[in-house]
Scaffold this active site. Sequence first.
Site, PDB file in Angstrom:
ATOM      1  N   ASP A 111       0.822  -1.227   0.000  1.00 14.60           N
ATOM      2  CA  ASP A 111       0.000   0.000   0.000  1.00 14.60           C
ATOM      3  C   ASP A 111       0.852   1.271   0.000  1.00 14.60           C
ATOM      4  OD1 ASP A 111      -2.428  -1.455   0.157  1.00 14.60           O
ATOM      5  OD2 ASP A 111      -2.047  -1.825   2.274  1.00 14.60           O
ATOM      6  N   ASP A 112       2.143   1.121  -0.169  1.00 14.10           N
ATOM      7  CA  ASP A 112       3.038   2.279  -0.100  1.00 14.10           C
ATOM      8  C   ASP A 112       2.778   3.252  -1.255  1.00 14.10           C
ATOM      9  OD1 ASP A 112       5.666   3.468   1.039  1.00 14.10           O
ATOM     10  OD2 ASP A 112       5.985   3.372  -1.129  1.00 14.10           O
TER      11      ASP A 112
END
EC number: 3.2.2.21
Length: 303
Positions: A257-258
Amino acid sequence: MTWHEINDVIVITLPENFDMNANLGYLTREKNECMYEIENDTITKIIAIGENRSLVQVSVINNEQMVVQFLNESKPSEKWQREEIVKYIHEWFDLDNDLTPFFEMAKADPLLKMPARKFYGLRVIGIPDLFEALCWGVLGQQINLAFAYSLKKQFVEGFGDSIEWNGKKYWVFPSYERIAQLTPTDLADIKMTVRKSEYIIGIARLMASGEFSREKLMKMNFKEAEKYLIKIRGIGPWTANYVLMRCLRFQTAFPIDDVGLINSIKILNNMNRKPTKDEILEISLPWKNWESYATFYLWRVLY
């Protein structure tokens, strides 16, 4: 670990697929870094082994040998302490890892081939100290990188030790023992949220109590370690994977999810929207067992 000593200097033999310029490019990306200084391709930094503080200068000859010089008469007298310093440097630059399979895979990967060529020889730069890695993960949550660096600087200069040399101060990251004794009020001068202060003090207290350590996590497999970290207040999946990648060296760590990872994929694929999680999972199938390196190289595209 292949190394030898000549007078007051340690010489470490470097692995193949190592390029100091690629690593310096990463290490110099932020002017506000407070944990080391880089001048003329030489890194000056304190390496702390227990209570012992060594101020070292690290440089590289022809990408074949890394030279570690001790400044300020800070060379430890005991051989085991010097061995620990070599071990720290191996951890820091991931020197025990053979990257040949990664580069083989990346060469054929539509997304990774450009970064792998451009930044060839870059290692996932580690944060060998678990408390430092966790604090950096917490400090960096939901803010931009420049602001995260300024928070780290305030935190380190407020609570860390330092050695002065040549009119400059070099810093050691605050110890969890010291931070465990504080309250959020003590951290009020640092421009971070009260919640982040609580998280950092909570992590320090867990470590000081002895129930949580790097050694304990290293005995777990990836899934167990990830689960264990996520149970700690203030650590979500992103922070857990960040720490598993940069401190504990799990190559399957993947902060999916970066924001940086998402933006990098979007740019390299010329997309006019963000890729979905399912799309990222599909793109990353060939990266199996090299997810952390793939992520690190994709981050590098952005700055």
